[in-house]
Write an enzyme that holds these catalytic residues in place. Structure first.
Site, PDB file in Angstrom:
ATOM      1  N   ARG A 298      14.851  -2.984   8.385  1.00 22.18           N
ATOM      2  CA  ARG A 298      15.075  -4.160   7.538  1.00 22.18           C
ATOM      3  C   ARG A 298      16.488  -4.707   7.694  1.00 22.18           C
ATOM      4  O   ARG A 298      16.688  -5.916   7.781  1.00 22.18           O
ATOM      5  CB  ARG A 298      14.837  -3.729   6.088  1.00 22.18           C
TER       6      ARG A 298
ATOM      7  N   ARG B  48       4.399  -8.966   1.138  1.00 28.61           N
ATOM      8  CA  ARG B  48       5.394  -8.265   0.324  1.00 28.61           C
ATOM      9  C   ARG B  48       5.388  -8.675  -1.156  1.00 28.61           C
ATOM     10  O   ARG B  48       5.506  -7.803  -2.017  1.00 28.61           O
ATOM     11  CB  ARG B  48       6.804  -8.427   0.910  1.00 28.61           C
TER      12      ARG B  48
ATOM     13  N   TYR C 240       4.669  -5.279  -3.114  1.00 28.70           N
ATOM     14  CA  TYR C 240       5.851  -4.587  -3.661  1.00 28.70           C
ATOM     15  C   TYR C 240       6.489  -5.361  -4.814  1.00 28.70           C
ATOM     16  O   TYR C 240       7.620  -5.051  -5.182  1.00 28.70           O
ATOM     17  CB  TYR C 240       6.935  -4.444  -2.573  1.00 28.70           C
TER      18      TYR C 240
ATOM     19  N   CYS D 248      -8.573 -16.047  -1.147  1.00 29.88           N
ATOM     20  CA  CYS D 248      -9.390 -15.927  -2.363  1.00 29.88           C
ATOM     21  C   CYS D 248      -9.083 -14.641  -3.119  1.00 29.88           C
ATOM     22  O   CYS D 248      -9.912 -13.725  -3.181  1.00 29.88           O
ATOM     23  CB  CYS D 248     -10.868 -16.026  -2.004  1.00 29.88           C
ATOM     24  N   GLU D 249      -7.901 -14.540  -3.616  1.00 32.21           N
ATOM     25  CA  GLU D 249      -7.436 -13.392  -4.411  1.00 32.21           C
ATOM     26  C   GLU D 249      -6.392 -13.936  -5.378  1.00 32.21           C
ATOM     27  O   GLU D 249      -5.528 -14.713  -4.959  1.00 32.21           O
ATOM     28  CB  GLU D 249      -6.706 -12.348  -3.543  1.00 32.21           C
TER      29      GLU D 249
ATOM     30  N   TYR E  33       8.968  -6.553   7.804  1.00 28.84           N
ATOM     31  CA  TYR E  33       7.707  -6.282   7.121  1.00 28.84           C
ATOM     32  C   TYR E  33       6.989  -7.590   6.754  1.00 28.84           C
ATOM     33  O   TYR E  33       6.341  -7.692   5.718  1.00 28.84           O
ATOM     34  CB  TYR E  33       7.934  -5.413   5.864  1.00 28.84           C
TER      35      TYR E  33
HETATM   36  C1  PLP Z   1      10.903   7.218   9.600  1.00 33.17           C
HETATM   37  C2  PLP Z   1      11.410   5.856   9.276  1.00 33.17           C
HETATM   38  N1  PLP Z   1      12.574   5.448   9.801  1.00 33.17           N
HETATM   39  C3  PLP Z   1      13.056   4.210   9.573  1.00 33.17           C
HETATM   40  C4  PLP Z   1      12.366   3.311   8.772  1.00 33.17           C
HETATM   41  C5  PLP Z   1      12.964   1.937   8.552  1.00 33.17           C
HETATM   42  O1  PLP Z   1      13.312   1.720   7.243  1.00 33.17           O
HETATM   43  P1  PLP Z   1      14.187   0.433   6.831  1.00 33.17           P
HETATM   44  O2  PLP Z   1      13.434  -0.759   7.278  1.00 33.17           O
HETATM   45  O3  PLP Z   1      14.288   0.523   5.366  1.00 33.17           O
HETATM   46  O4  PLP Z   1      15.498   0.574   7.493  1.00 33.17           O
HETATM   47  C6  PLP Z   1      11.160   3.706   8.180  1.00 33.17           C
HETATM   48  C7  PLP Z   1      10.437   2.772   7.303  1.00 33.17           C
HETATM   49  O5  PLP Z   1       9.418   3.046   6.756  1.00 33.17           O
HETATM   50  C8  PLP Z   1      10.661   4.999   8.466  1.00 33.17           C
HETATM   51  O6  PLP Z   1       9.497   5.401   7.950  1.00 33.17           O
END
Ligand code: PLP
Length: 417
Positions: A277, A313, A317, A342-343, A371
């Site tokens: 992210r 998202r 979340y 349709c939700e 994501y």
């Molecule tokens: C093993 C592992 N490493 C790294 C990440 C990346 O996480 P982020 O996008 O929060 O940096 C994830 C995300 O699910 C993960 O499962």
């Protein structure tokens, strides 16, 4: 840094008007900024320079080959969690020696595919998985490098769906059992103990949970290093949080480094990070066009052409994404931004103050680079959006919009009537 800025009333992606991208490529449209990715990668590399980490980009976050390839060009490795992600990472140019393979459910086929590729290491999440990797390596006459994933039982202070380092989560090995698992690994001649892995969660804004996790594994790391001469990697996963809302403070890489570096310097291990992210979240926006403005009895709905199938998202979340007009408008309205699915969970924003919009106007959903497309689906038989990468004044289509034929590709007619 912000690569998406309002300039004289027009939203720009680097030096390109977002409106022109929407006209050229249609909507809904994911737009990514290469400069933003480069800036984030450089900031993290700079902050962590004293330990020269290997930054393994977490491919799950945004799987487009142009995005993975951009990071590979900058020197990143990859964190993958499936045979499919491993395939994508290699195809995008990541050397296998820079790829770590995580995930709780690796199949024999995936393990053998990875062994043939020759990875940095497997992150191992359970004892049965350890035995399976050993068995696959033996059969192929290879040695598998492994890093056991510790579950340090710390609270990363994030949404419970993206917390992964608490004892009730399915990930990693409990600290009381992990040394037994290392001894079990040492007994397999087809395994090489390469290191220790952790990933405590995602969208972490406070560096303290990283420190807590490292404190919990400090003694363990020292013992493992003394016991196993091949033990040399400390992989602390990803999780660095970004800004989604105005006023929210992202996890500044310098603050993160200040907390984690003292541990790392003392232990003298090779450091691996797996950010996702942080590298690409704010490098992407989702551009969508207003179809209707509907005045319901209790609220207003801005119905757009992007739905929860394009960006899940918000309902999944309860995530907040800023929504801005592509061309500045004067008035404001309050309402929900909803898609055509349709939700009732199909919303991008609820009870939000929005620019006053009309049918045909364009909106940009910010912070959609992580994501976003990677979690998109064909629900309601909607083709997934196109993706475009911008670099300065240049822009290129990096994934074409899916067609109706794409929706049924792979389906077979019944052989009987
Ligand atoms: C093993 C592992 N490493 C790294 C990440 C990346 O996480 P982020 O996008 O929060 O940096 C994830 C995300 O699910 C993960 O499962």
């Amino acid at each position: 840094m912000n690569s998406f800025q309002m300039v004289r009333g027009r939203l720009m992606a680097e030096s390109v008007a977002v409106k022109s991208l929407a006209s050229r490529y249609g909507t809904p449209l994911y737009v990514y900024s290469r400069s933003h990715i480069e800036g984030q990668y450089a900031a993290l590399t700079r902050a962590m320079a004293p330990v020269k980490p290997l930054i393994c980009y977490s491919v799950k976050v945004n799987t487009n080959a142009a995005v993975i390839g951009t990071l590979a060009e900058l020197g990143a490795g990859a964190d993958v969690v499936s045979g499919g992600e491993l395939y994508r990472a290699r195809r995008a140019g990541v050397p296998p020696s820079r790829i770590a393979f995580a995930g709780v459910g690796k199949t024999r086929e995936e393990i053998e595919y990875a062994l043939r590729a020759g990875l940095l290491f497997f992150t191992v999440e359970s004892e049965p998985e350890l035995d399976r990797i050993a068995e696959c390596a033996r059969r192929l006459g290879r040695k598998a490098r492994i890093a056991l994933r510790a579950n340090p039982d710390v609270d990363p202070e994030t949404h419970h769906y993206i917390s992964t380092g608490k004892k009730e989560n399915k990930f990693g090995l409990d600290l009381r059992r992990i040394e037994r698992a290392y001894r079990r690994a040492a007994a397999h001649s087809s395994l090489e103990i390469a290191g220790l892995h952790m990933h405590i969660g995602s969208q972490i804004l406070n560096p303290a949970p990283f420190a807590h996790a490292l404190e919990r594994v400090a003694g363990l790391c020292r013992r493992l290093r003394a016991r196993y001469p091949t033990f040399r990697y400390l992989d602390i996963g990803g999780g660095l949080g970004i800004q989604y809302k105005p006023g929210q403070h992202p996890l500044d890489p310098a603050r993160f480094a200040k907390v984690v570096l003292p541990f790392m310097k003392e232990w003298g291990l090779s450091v691996v990070l797996e950010p996702g992210r942080f590298l690409v979240g704010n490098a992407g926006i989702l551009v969508t066009r207003v179809q209707y403005v509907k005045n319901g009895p209790s609220k207003k709905f801005v119905i757009v052409d992007a739905g929860m199938n394009d960006l899940i998202r918000p309902p999944l979340y309860q995530a907040h994404h800023e929504i801005v007009p592509v061309r500045a408008t004067r008035g404001k309205i309050v309402g929900d931004v909803v898609g055509p699915i349709c939700e009732s969970a199909d919303f991008l924003a609820q009870d939000r103050q929005l620019p006053s919009v009309r049918e045909g106007d364009l909106l940009a959903v910010l912070s959609a680079g992580a994501y976003g497309f990677a979690m998109a689906s064909n629900y309601n038989s909607r083709g997934r959006p196109a993706e475009v990468l911008v670099h300065g004044r240049r822009h290129a289509l990096i994934r074409r919009r899916e067609t109706r034929e794409d929706l049924v590709r792979g389906e077979q007619r019944l052989p009987w009537r």
